[in-house]
Design a protein around this motif. Structure first.
Motif, PDB file in Angstrom:
ATOM      1  N   LEU A  43     -13.652 -16.251  14.235  1.00  0.00           N
ATOM      2  CA  LEU A  43     -12.385 -16.891  13.857  1.00  0.00           C
ATOM      3  C   LEU A  43     -12.591 -18.129  13.000  1.00  0.00           C
ATOM      4  N   GLY A  44     -13.784 -18.705  13.067  1.00  0.00           N
ATOM      5  CA  GLY A  44     -14.070 -19.903  12.288  1.00  0.00           C
ATOM      6  C   GLY A  44     -13.465 -21.167  12.859  1.00  0.00           C
ATOM      7  N   THR A  45     -13.186 -21.168  14.149  1.00  0.00           N
ATOM      8  CA  THR A  45     -12.607 -22.360  14.783  1.00  0.00           C
ATOM      9  C   THR A  45     -12.933 -22.370  16.263  1.00  0.00           C
ATOM     10  N   ARG A  46     -12.955 -23.542  16.853  1.00  0.00           N
ATOM     11  CA  ARG A  46     -13.211 -23.674  18.281  1.00  0.00           C
ATOM     12  C   ARG A  46     -11.932 -23.435  19.077  1.00  0.00           C
ATOM     13  N   LEU A  47     -12.062 -22.695  20.172  1.00  0.00           N
ATOM     14  CA  LEU A  47     -10.939 -22.484  21.079  1.00  0.00           C
ATOM     15  C   LEU A  47     -10.985 -23.442  22.263  1.00  0.00           C
ATOM     16  N   PHE A  48     -12.212 -23.913  22.584  1.00  0.00           N
ATOM     17  CA  PHE A  48     -12.392 -24.848  23.692  1.00  0.00           C
ATOM     18  C   PHE A  48     -13.374 -25.941  23.282  1.00  0.00           C
ATOM     19  N   ASN A  49     -13.107 -27.164  23.738  1.00  0.00           N
ATOM     20  CA  ASN A  49     -14.069 -28.256  23.638  1.00  0.00           C
ATOM     21  C   ASN A  49     -14.784 -28.367  24.971  1.00  0.00           C
ATOM     22  N   ARG A  50     -16.084 -28.184  24.963  1.00  0.00           N
ATOM     23  CA  ARG A  50     -16.846 -28.157  26.203  1.00  0.00           C
ATOM     24  C   ARG A  50     -17.576 -29.472  26.402  1.00  0.00           C
ATOM     25  N   SER A  51     -17.651 -29.919  27.646  1.00  0.00           N
ATOM     26  CA  SER A  51     -18.467 -31.071  28.028  1.00  0.00           C
ATOM     27  C   SER A  51     -19.098 -30.758  29.371  1.00  0.00           C
ATOM     28  N   THR A  52     -19.948 -31.632  29.851  1.00  0.00           N
ATOM     29  CA  THR A  52     -20.609 -31.391  31.139  1.00  0.00           C
ATOM     30  C   THR A  52     -19.636 -31.504  32.293  1.00  0.00           C
ATOM     31  N   ARG A  53     -18.504 -32.171  32.090  1.00  0.00           N
ATOM     32  CA  ARG A  53     -17.567 -32.401  33.188  1.00  0.00           C
ATOM     33  C   ARG A  53     -16.355 -31.494  33.157  1.00  0.00           C
ATOM     34  N   ASN A  54     -15.822 -31.228  31.974  1.00  0.00           N
ATOM     35  CA  ASN A  54     -14.598 -30.420  31.932  1.00  0.00           C
ATOM     36  C   ASN A  54     -14.509 -29.614  30.645  1.00  0.00           C
ATOM     37  N   ILE A  55     -13.476 -28.787  30.589  1.00  0.00           N
ATOM     38  CA  ILE A  55     -13.221 -27.934  29.432  1.00  0.00           C
ATOM     39  C   ILE A  55     -11.808 -28.227  28.949  1.00  0.00           C
ATOM     40  N   GLN A  56     -11.679 -28.532  27.684  1.00  0.00           N
ATOM     41  CA  GLN A  56     -10.372 -28.809  27.098  1.00  0.00           C
ATOM     42  C   GLN A  56     -10.057 -27.735  26.068  1.00  0.00           C
ATOM     43  N   ILE A  57      -8.868 -27.146  26.186  1.00  0.00           N
ATOM     44  CA  ILE A  57      -8.457 -26.151  25.206  1.00  0.00           C
ATOM     45  C   ILE A  57      -7.973 -26.848  23.940  1.00  0.00           C
ATOM     46  N   THR A  58      -8.344 -26.335  22.781  1.00  0.00           N
ATOM     47  CA  THR A  58      -7.942 -26.922  21.507  1.00  0.00           C
ATOM     48  C   THR A  58      -6.548 -26.433  21.119  1.00  0.00           C
ATOM     49  N   GLU A  59      -5.999 -27.013  20.052  1.00  0.00           N
ATOM     50  CA  GLU A  59      -4.693 -26.554  19.572  1.00  0.00           C
ATOM     51  C   GLU A  59      -4.778 -25.107  19.116  1.00  0.00           C
ATOM     52  N   ALA A  60      -5.901 -24.765  18.467  1.00  0.00           N
ATOM     53  CA  ALA A  60      -6.103 -23.366  18.064  1.00  0.00           C
ATOM     54  C   ALA A  60      -6.191 -22.470  19.299  1.00  0.00           C
ATOM     55  N   GLY A  61      -6.845 -22.987  20.343  1.00  0.00           N
ATOM     56  CA  GLY A  61      -6.970 -22.227  21.584  1.00  0.00           C
ATOM     57  C   GLY A  61      -5.618 -21.972  22.226  1.00  0.00           C
ATOM     58  N   LYS A  62      -4.745 -22.977  22.209  1.00  0.00           N
ATOM     59  CA  LYS A  62      -3.412 -22.818  22.783  1.00  0.00           C
ATOM     60  C   LYS A  62      -2.629 -21.735  22.044  1.00  0.00           C
ATOM     61  N   ALA A  63      -2.731 -21.742  20.706  1.00  0.00           N
ATOM     62  CA  ALA A  63      -2.032 -20.731  19.909  1.00  0.00           C
ATOM     63  C   ALA A  63      -2.612 -19.341  20.193  1.00  0.00           C
ATOM     64  N   PHE A  64      -3.926 -19.281  20.338  1.00  0.00           N
ATOM     65  CA  PHE A  64      -4.585 -17.993  20.636  1.00  0.00           C
ATOM     66  C   PHE A  64      -4.116 -17.455  21.979  1.00  0.00           C
ATOM     67  N   VAL A  65      -4.075 -18.329  23.001  1.00  0.00           N
ATOM     68  CA  VAL A  65      -3.672 -17.906  24.342  1.00  0.00           C
ATOM     69  C   VAL A  65      -2.243 -17.366  24.331  1.00  0.00           C
ATOM     70  N   GLU A  66      -1.350 -18.054  23.635  1.00  0.00           N
ATOM     71  CA  GLU A  66       0.052 -17.613  23.603  1.00  0.00           C
ATOM     72  C   GLU A  66       0.187 -16.229  22.974  1.00  0.00           C
ATOM     73  N   LEU A  67      -0.493 -16.027  21.840  1.00  0.00           N
ATOM     74  CA  LEU A  67      -0.384 -14.737  21.160  1.00  0.00           C
ATOM     75  C   LEU A  67      -1.143 -13.639  21.894  1.00  0.00           C
ATOM     76  N   ALA A  68      -2.326 -13.965  22.416  1.00  0.00           N
ATOM     77  CA  ALA A  68      -3.128 -12.964  23.127  1.00  0.00           C
ATOM     78  C   ALA A  68      -2.437 -12.506  24.404  1.00  0.00           C
ATOM     79  N   THR A  69      -1.733 -13.425  25.073  1.00  0.00           N
ATOM     80  CA  THR A  69      -0.998 -13.055  26.279  1.00  0.00           C
ATOM     81  C   THR A  69       0.037 -11.983  25.964  1.00  0.00           C
ATOM     82  N   GLY A  70       0.755 -12.173  24.871  1.00  0.00           N
ATOM     83  CA  GLY A  70       1.752 -11.189  24.471  1.00  0.00           C
ATOM     84  C   GLY A  70       1.136  -9.858  24.073  1.00  0.00           C
ATOM     85  N   ILE A  71       0.000  -9.914  23.372  1.00  0.00           N
ATOM     86  CA  ILE A  71      -0.667  -8.685  22.929  1.00  0.00           C
ATOM     87  C   ILE A  71      -1.151  -7.869  24.121  1.00  0.00           C
TER      88      ILE A  71
END
Length: 307
Positions: A43-71
């Motif tokens: 896709l050429g973009t990050r869906l999640f920002n990873r760290s040793t403590r937590n995982i943050q979903i990116t704006e691209a990730g949020k859009a992906f989740v919304e569309l993938a859920t529907g698909i």
């Protein structure tokens, strides 16, 4: 990109954990991480920002989740509709449920439905009412059974009453009013209250009931587990409202359940999303539940209406 990669992304977004997401997808953590890394490269973009403590979903990730859920929902719907032409319902139905549902004979409902459709998989997710409503809005589950919330603000959800219970006021056995068969809630305005967590509908119901009785409750603590709350009441920390079914389940010595003169009903609702078209399997399950809860004279909902 494939459906399996979509499912991996949705699992990480849901659980905020690669290890738990991997377990839910029946993968090793390294395999799941590789699936998502490959997808991000494609896709050429990050869906999640990873760290040793937590995982943050990116704006691209949020859009992906919304569309993938529907698909994925549409794909499952397509599969089930094709199965329906052969009069064979298959697939998975995801059901959200609060803990206290035996007034609805919930376990019997699931068992009987499964006996009618042995080719399906039933996935029951336990959670608080608010959590289940959020899961339904995100299409993580197909249908939910919970206590009707006191708050509004769910325009995309449809609520149908399918059962009823009654709340009792639980007090320690040495309470001055513990010998009473029925009480007014206002008689306890000077007592401390043990409340459920705000994510549980009973918390809002208790606050509303106290307000209608003319007082604001003195809250000693808020607890998510009923067994802990009841034991705190046994130790004299306060009093609290519980569904009669829930009180009877724990059978803890040293406490009493008092009937309220002005009954407070626990309305059990079946909730569906209006956002997506229900699958044939969900339609069949909803029809089955309504026939069993509203069709018989002894059903919980008819008993509730008669009272």
């Amino acid at each position: 990109m494939n459906f399996h990669q979509m499912e991996c992304v949705l699992a990480v977004a849901r659980y905020k954990s690669f290890s738990i997401a991997a377990e839910s997808c029946y993968l090793s953590q390294s395999s799941l991480s590789q699936q998502i890394s490959n997808l991000e490269k494609e896709l050429g973009t990050r869906l999640f920002n990873r760290s040793t403590r937590n995982i943050q979903i990116t704006e691209a990730g949020k859009a992906f989740v919304e569309l993938a859920t529907g698909i994925l929902h549409d794909c499952n719907l397509l599969q089930q509709k094709m199965f329906s032409y052969s009069n064979m319902l298959c697939g998975t139905i995801n059901i959200g449920a609060i803990t206290s549902l035996e007034k609805l004979h919930f376990s019997d409902l699931i068992a009987e439905f499964y006996s009618d459709y042995p080719n399906l998989t039933v996935n029951v997710l336990r959670g608080d009412s608010i959590y289940l409503l959020e899961s339904l809005e995100k299409s993580n589950i197909d249908v939910a059974f919970l206590t009707r919330p006191t708050i509004q603000g769910y325009p995309n959800l449809d609520f149908q009453t399918v059962g009823c219970d009654e709340y009792v006021l639980v007090v320690p056995e040495n309470h001055p009013l513990s010998h009473k068969k029925a009480v007014d809630l206002a008689q306890f305005k000077n007592d401390r209250f043990i409340l459920h967590q705000p994510s549980q509908s009973i918390s809002g119901i208790c606050l509303q009931a106290c307000k209608e009785a003319g007082f604001e409750p003195n809250i000693a603590c808020q607890v998510g587990a009923s067994s802990i709350s009841l034991n705190l009441i046994r130790r004299g920390l306060g009093v609290g409202l519980f569904a009669s079914e829930e009180f009877g389940y724990y059978r803890i010595n040293g406490i009493r359940a008092l009937k309220l003169k002005n009954p407070i009903k626990k309305e059990i609702v079946m909730v569906l999303s209006r956002k997506y078209e229900p699958s044939p399997l969900t339609d069949a399950f909803v029809e089955f539940v309504l026939a069993h809860t509203q069709g018989a004279e002894s059903s919980p909902i008819k008993k509730c209406r008669k009272e």
